[in-house]
Design an enzyme around this catalytic site. Structure first.
Site, short mmCIF file in Angstrom:
data_model
loop_
_atom_site.label_atom_id
_atom_site.label_comp_id
_atom_site.label_asym_id
_atom_site.label_seq_id
_atom_site.Cartn_x
_atom_site.Cartn_y
_atom_site.Cartn_z
CE LYS A 64 -3.71 -2.37 2.21
NZ LYS A 64 -4.48 -2.77 3.56
CD GLN A 108 -3.27 -4.29 6.84
OE1 GLN A 108 -2.97 -3.52 6.09
NE2 GLN A 108 -3.73 -5.44 6.66
CG ASP A 131 -10.47 -0.37 4.09
OD1 ASP A 131 -11.22 -0.35 3.12
OD2 ASP A 131 -9.56 -1.15 4.30
#
Ligand code: NAP
Length: 308
Positions: A64, A108, A131
């Site tokens: 990413k 994460q 997200d």
């Protein structure tokens, strides 16, 4: 393999939907948008937070960050020890919320057991929640808000469908899996009105009796289970478009690392009945990263609009 298709035992050719290629185009579009922002002296910023040393998480975060940097996004990776206390991580997220150079925050998952994951996700400011984990954004998504920054994997699947000529509008889409990460937001996106939406949606899961009878209804079948080979040829409607979200490690002594990655769908069998199918790897995975970049740039653009 080529994108033009594969010959199957029935004579049908399932076209490959190559996420790598579509993601490349989206990343180029993002880079162009970032270039225009930079000309005005603005740089979008993404902060990724990695707690611990899990090799898979480390690899995902690394990918990413590299993709963000390549697109011209200012990317900051924050590596933290697995022992970090909950309050310290929450404080760090607060600091990122207040940082004007950071427009997107990605923590994460999974997080270690001493950390209360939901509280951390709720600690991310909704405007930087690239997200779509914050309950406010989840709620917006489920009320059909076209403006919300949608979660990267389901959003990537939609873009993949649209850009490969498989608009879900008016189609019966069967989603296997009801996780908060993939299955549920996928269904919410497909049910929205407008671009990428207006589908008829069925969601199946581990408690669905006669799964095959349900999956065979799908003109588009999206599988997000996390078990290799859970969907076999007999479970797929002839001519269906099949999107395989699963990423599973299976032992393979012939592979350099002793394993290979495979999806949830029995690719070899299903490609003979489907009209189009995503490979694993190279299908949904690259799209997730591309949409993270896209969401970050959109979040940055909105933050600057608000300043005006
Ligand atoms: P998850 O949270 O474990 O959810 C799995 C879902 O599958 C659950 O809803 C579960 O049902 C259902 N399920 C389990 N066994 C089943 C069976 N035999 N038949 C029907 N449904 C079954 O997983 P996830 O986070 O959604 O991820 C799914 C897969 O996608 C994983 O392999 C993951 O690595 C992959 N993934 C890939 C990307 C990418 O970018 N490529 C991104 C995210 C996830 P219950 O709810 O009843 O337990």
């Amino acid at each position: 393999m080529t994108a033009s298709g594969l010959r199957g035992g029935t004579g049908m050719a399932a076209k490959l939907i190559l996420g790598t290629e579509v993601a490349r185009r989206i990343r180029d579009e993002v880079a162009t948008r970032v270039g225009a922002m930079k000309e005005k002296g603005r740089i979008p910023g993404l902060a990724t937070v990695l707690v611990g040393t899990d090799p898979a998480s480390k690899a995902y975060v690394g990918m990413k960050n590299r993709a963000a940097t390549e697109a011209g996004i200012r990317s900051r990776q924050i590596d933290l020890p697995a022992s970090i206390p909950h309050a310290e991580l929450l404080g760090l997220v607060s600091g990122l919320n207040a940082d004007p150079e950071v427009h997107g925050i990605l923590v994460q998952l999974p997080l270690p057991s001493q950390v209360r994951t939901q509280e951390i996700l709720e600690g991310i400011h909704p405007s930087k929640d690239v997200d779509c984990f914050h309950p406010l954004n989840v709620g917006r998504l489920n009320t059909g808000d076209a403006h919300v920054l949608a979660p990267c994997t389901p959003l990537g699947i939609l873009e993949l469908l649209l850009r490969s000529g498989h608009d879900p509008r008016g189609r019966h889409v069967v989603v296997v899996g009801r996780s908060n990460l993939v299955g549920k937001p996928m269904a919410a996106l497909l049910l929205r009105r407008g671009r990428g939406g207006d589908a008829t949606v069925t969601v199946a899961h581990s408690q669905t009796p006669d799964l095959a009878a349900v999956t065979r209804l799908g003109e588009i079948l999206i599988v997000a289970v996390g078990r290799a080979g859970v969907v076999t040829r007999d479970m797929v409607r002839p001519g269906a478009v099949v999107i395989d979200v699963g990423v599973n490690r299976v032992d393979d002594p012939t592979a350099e690392r002793g394993y290979r990655l495979t999806g949830d769908v029995d690719f070899e069998g299903v490609r003979e009945v489907a009209s189009a199918i995503t490979p694993v790897p190279g299908g949904v995975g690259p799209m997730t990263i591309a949409m993270l970049l896209s969401n970050t740039v959109e979040a940055a653009s909105r933050s600057w609009e608000e300043e005006r």
